[in-house]
Design an enzyme around this catalytic site. Structure first.
Site, mmCIF file in Angstrom:
data_model
loop_
_atom_site.group_PDB
_atom_site.id
_atom_site.type_symbol
_atom_site.label_atom_id
_atom_site.label_comp_id
_atom_site.label_asym_id
_atom_site.label_seq_id
_atom_site.Cartn_x
_atom_site.Cartn_y
_atom_site.Cartn_z
ATOM 1 N N ARG A 26 4.429 -35.600 -21.859
ATOM 2 C CA ARG A 26 4.205 -37.039 -22.026
ATOM 3 C C ARG A 26 3.825 -37.237 -23.494
ATOM 4 O O ARG A 26 3.341 -36.317 -24.136
ATOM 5 C CB ARG A 26 3.053 -37.512 -21.141
ATOM 6 C CG ARG A 26 3.320 -37.361 -19.647
ATOM 7 C CD ARG A 26 2.099 -37.782 -18.832
ATOM 8 N NE ARG A 26 2.367 -37.673 -17.391
ATOM 9 C CZ ARG A 26 2.003 -36.638 -16.642
ATOM 10 N NH1 ARG A 26 1.362 -35.619 -17.203
ATOM 11 N NH2 ARG A 26 2.261 -36.613 -15.358
ATOM 12 N N LYS A 29 -2.679 -35.998 -17.618
ATOM 13 C CA LYS A 29 -2.815 -37.145 -16.707
ATOM 14 C C LYS A 29 -3.435 -36.691 -15.381
ATOM 15 O O LYS A 29 -3.085 -35.649 -14.852
ATOM 16 C CB LYS A 29 -1.434 -37.768 -16.463
ATOM 17 C CG LYS A 29 -1.500 -39.137 -15.824
ATOM 18 C CD LYS A 29 -0.108 -39.709 -15.704
ATOM 19 C CE LYS A 29 -0.133 -41.012 -14.935
ATOM 20 N NZ LYS A 29 1.210 -41.524 -14.696
ATOM 21 N N HIS A 55 3.010 -33.165 -11.643
ATOM 22 C CA HIS A 55 2.997 -34.193 -10.598
ATOM 23 C C HIS A 55 2.115 -33.731 -9.441
ATOM 24 O O HIS A 55 2.253 -32.603 -8.983
ATOM 25 C CB HIS A 55 4.411 -34.424 -10.043
ATOM 26 C CG HIS A 55 5.310 -35.138 -10.996
ATOM 27 N ND1 HIS A 55 6.687 -35.109 -10.887
ATOM 28 C CD2 HIS A 55 5.050 -35.912 -12.079
ATOM 29 C CE1 HIS A 55 7.218 -35.830 -11.851
ATOM 30 N NE2 HIS A 55 6.244 -36.321 -12.596
ATOM 31 N N TYR A 78 14.124 -36.982 -9.157
ATOM 32 C CA TYR A 78 15.116 -36.349 -10.031
ATOM 33 C C TYR A 78 16.333 -35.853 -9.264
ATOM 34 O O TYR A 78 17.388 -35.668 -9.842
ATOM 35 C CB TYR A 78 14.480 -35.226 -10.850
ATOM 36 C CG TYR A 78 13.454 -35.768 -11.811
ATOM 37 C CD1 TYR A 78 13.843 -36.549 -12.897
ATOM 38 C CD2 TYR A 78 12.090 -35.572 -11.614
ATOM 39 C CE1 TYR A 78 12.910 -37.102 -13.762
ATOM 40 C CE2 TYR A 78 11.148 -36.109 -12.472
ATOM 41 C CZ TYR A 78 11.566 -36.879 -13.545
ATOM 42 O OH TYR A 78 10.648 -37.435 -14.381
#
Length: 199
Positions: free
Chosen positions: A56, A81, A172, A181
């Site tokens: 990111r 994150k 994730h 995806y």
């Protein structure tokens, strides 16, 4: 729940469906054009790191040189994150690029620093680096830095990497997020023969 004397059963309230937006993905050819657009080693290294590690924007900007483990060929992403640490593999090509970059710039604190030594590179400047690369590569799509991350995940999936590993690499927490995806990977779709061909 009661509204004006009428009892409402919350479970029976119809919730609108959330729109399913597919991630934007670039071809390997387009990625190559973008990553090779800059002759400046710092700009080239930043964009290459985002794509090659699936980072990111904030993860790239928060990297310190101590987060690069050249012995184990990994980059340590601290406090990413969701307050999670994770590791991403570093390709030997990226490692060489980072060494060349380090010799040229000798950053003090952050891996990528702004014009003032010791200060973090800004998000705005990073956006501009991508913007210039797109201009040089003559790519007119509205590409954002996150497209590089999406492309990394999709290209991994297309080369046969297990979805669980991709989930881990991207950080994730839910496999549902990573499963998106599978909808943009063209490898299996390209193998499907249209009935039109048999007419």
């Amino acid at each position: 729940m009661t509204v004006r004397g009428t009892k409402i059963e919350v479970d029976k309230i119809h919730r609108p469906k959330r729109s399913k937006v597919l991630p934007n993905v670039l071809s390997k050819g387009e990625i190559k054009l973008i990553l090779n657009a800059h002759s400046n080693i710092k700009h080239k290294s930043m964009l290459s790191m985002i794509y090659s590690c699936g980072l990111r924007r904030s993860e790239l900007l928060n990297l310190k040189f101590s987060d690069i483990d050249s012995k184990r060929n990994i980059v340590l992403l601290k406090n990413a994150k969701g307050k999670k640490d994770r590791i991403a593999p570093l390709s030997p090509k990226i490692l060489k690029m980072l060494r060349d970059y380090y010799i040229a710039y000798k950053p003090k604190n952050w891996l990528f620093e702004g014009q003032i030594s010791g200060e973090q590179y800004s998000e705005q400047s990073l956006q501009n680096v991508l913007k210039q690369a797109l201009k040089k590569a003559k790519i007119s799509k509205p590409v954002s830095l996150h497209w590089l991350r999406h492309s990394y995940a999709t290209h991994l999936l297309e080369s046969g990497t297990d979805l669980r590993y991709i989930q881990e690499l991207l950080g994730h927490s839910s496999s549902k997020t990573t499963e998106i995806y599978t909808h943009v990977s063209t490898k299996s779709i390209q193998q499907i023969k249209s009935p039109f061909d048999d007419l």
